[in-house]
Design an enzyme around this catalytic site. Sequence first.
Site, mmCIF file in Angstrom:
data_model
loop_
_atom_site.group_PDB
_atom_site.id
_atom_site.type_symbol
_atom_site.label_atom_id
_atom_site.label_comp_id
_atom_site.label_asym_id
_atom_site.label_seq_id
_atom_site.Cartn_x
_atom_site.Cartn_y
_atom_site.Cartn_z
ATOM 1 N N ARG A 57 -1.073 7.065 9.279
ATOM 2 C CA ARG A 57 -0.452 6.984 10.595
ATOM 3 C C ARG A 57 -0.221 8.398 11.118
ATOM 4 N NH1 ARG A 57 2.315 2.562 13.083
ATOM 5 N NH2 ARG A 57 1.692 1.357 11.279
ATOM 6 N N THR B 85 1.495 10.548 17.202
ATOM 7 C CA THR B 85 1.218 9.399 18.080
ATOM 8 C C THR B 85 1.640 8.076 17.425
ATOM 9 O OG1 THR B 85 -0.959 9.032 17.117
ATOM 10 C CG2 THR B 85 -0.842 10.565 18.973
ATOM 11 N N ASP C 3 7.665 -1.022 -1.826
ATOM 12 C CA ASP C 3 6.419 -0.326 -1.471
ATOM 13 C C ASP C 3 5.333 -0.715 -2.474
ATOM 14 O OD1 ASP C 3 5.632 2.650 0.065
ATOM 15 O OD2 ASP C 3 4.337 1.804 -1.492
ATOM 16 N N ASP D 132 3.388 2.243 -4.225
ATOM 17 C CA ASP D 132 4.213 2.941 -5.223
ATOM 18 C C ASP D 132 4.410 2.079 -6.470
ATOM 19 O OD1 ASP D 132 4.461 5.178 -3.685
ATOM 20 O OD2 ASP D 132 6.472 4.728 -2.949
#
Length: 209
Positions: A104, A108, A200, A203
């Site tokens: 990402r 933006t 996550d 992870d």
Amino acid sequence: MENVFVMDHPLIQHKLTLIRDKNTGSKEFRELVKELSMLMAYEVTRDLSLEEVEIETPVCKTTTKVLSGRKLGIVPILRAGLGMVDGFLSLLPAAKVGHIGLYRDPDTLEPVEYYCKLPTDVHERELIIVDPMLATGGSAKAAIRFIKERGAVNIKLVCLIAAPEGIKAIHSEHPDVDIYAAAVDEKLNEHAYIVPGLGDAGDRLFGTK
Ligand code: PRP
Ligand code: URA
């Protein structure tokens, strides 16, 4: 919900509970994700077409069925999607594997593709995109868009846990893509984590933090 298939098989639900548990360590988490992926592969391939062939058993000749050679591709979204590949390949050893990586952009907030390698005949294949988590849907939505830009027309998305927000996002941009999930959870929290979720996924699979 339209185009969403929740797999409520007891084995899937049981293993999902184990991976949600924060006390489940990486080794067991990886094994369970693989087992869950195998079980999901079984369900996702329910509509594969068959053709009749003639074979000879030790007793006599007979007509029986084999898969009719529809070409499949498994596409994990890096990195957590990698955890689901082996389970799919155990049941679908002839499938080809593509990879797509996104990050990402911090300014933006738009997903940017940093890696994409797909089978060359992607337009002829049924592609199964795998990623354990469908949260905001931003990653999967972009991955599907990038894969369609390369010619794919037949795409399914398989995740372990989906949030309603993610499902909505996929449906709005890609209404042609069926979503398969082991569970649809309640919501996203303020950090865009799925609640209750499993934390996550990357992870937990790879032991990072
Ligand atoms: C996780 C997960 C999905 C994404 C879901 O990956 O594996 O790809 O988040 O979130 P979204 O629906 O809001 O886009 P992450 O970006 O943490 O990367 P990782 O696989 O490298 O851990
Ligand atoms: N990505 C994850 O790995 N987990 C979540 O809950 C949301 C996004």
